[in-house]
Design a protein around this motif. Sequence first.
Motif, PDB file in Angstrom:
ATOM      1  N   ASP A  49       0.790  -1.228   0.000  1.00 45.18           N
ATOM      2  CA  ASP A  49       0.000   0.000   0.000  1.00 45.18           C
ATOM      3  C   ASP A  49       0.826   1.284   0.000  1.00 45.18           C
ATOM      4  OD1 ASP A  49       0.992  -0.382   2.531  1.00 45.18           O
ATOM      5  OD2 ASP A  49      -0.825   0.250   3.557  1.00 45.18           O
ATOM      6  N   ALA A  50       2.150   1.163  -0.050  1.00 46.35           N
ATOM      7  CA  ALA A  50       2.987   2.371   0.018  1.00 46.35           C
ATOM      8  C   ALA A  50       4.355   2.150  -0.628  1.00 46.35           C
ATOM      9  CB  ALA A  50       3.174   2.796   1.470  1.00 46.35           C
ATOM     10  N   PRO A  79       1.580   6.827  -0.119  1.00 47.64           N
ATOM     11  CA  PRO A  79       0.524   5.842  -0.363  1.00 47.64           C
ATOM     12  C   PRO A  79       0.382   5.553  -1.864  1.00 47.64           C
ATOM     13  CG  PRO A  79      -0.248   7.584   1.094  1.00 47.64           C
ATOM     14  CD  PRO A  79       1.077   8.019   0.543  1.00 47.64           C
ATOM     15  N   VAL A  80       0.319   4.286  -2.226  1.00 45.90           N
ATOM     16  CA  VAL A  80       0.201   3.892  -3.626  1.00 45.90           C
ATOM     17  C   VAL A  80      -1.071   4.474  -4.244  1.00 45.90           C
ATOM     18  CG1 VAL A  80      -0.129   1.890  -5.152  1.00 45.90           C
ATOM     19  CG2 VAL A  80       1.588   1.808  -3.346  1.00 45.90           C
TER      20      VAL A  80
END
Length: 79
Positions: A50-51, A65-66
């Motif tokens: 997620d990052a 953050p993705v």
Amino acid sequence: MKKSISMMLIAAVLVLSLNAMAKDRRGAKVMLTMKDGRTIEGELDAAKTDALIIVEPESLMTTVPVADVVQVQLKKRTG
């Protein structure tokens, strides 16, 4: 007995050497384009689900953050 101890020492030295070489390896230089139009440039330190963790030129570590990233450009491979 002496031969097996010598082989274990050699194996231990090889494993420690490989570990040290991996720590010297650096990440790729990347440029991230964010949803809000900002760009972040730096070295990709880690990628999580997620990052992305980026080390910026000022040695500032930033977790991005993705979900906020629209584009990732590979600038060049380092080290």
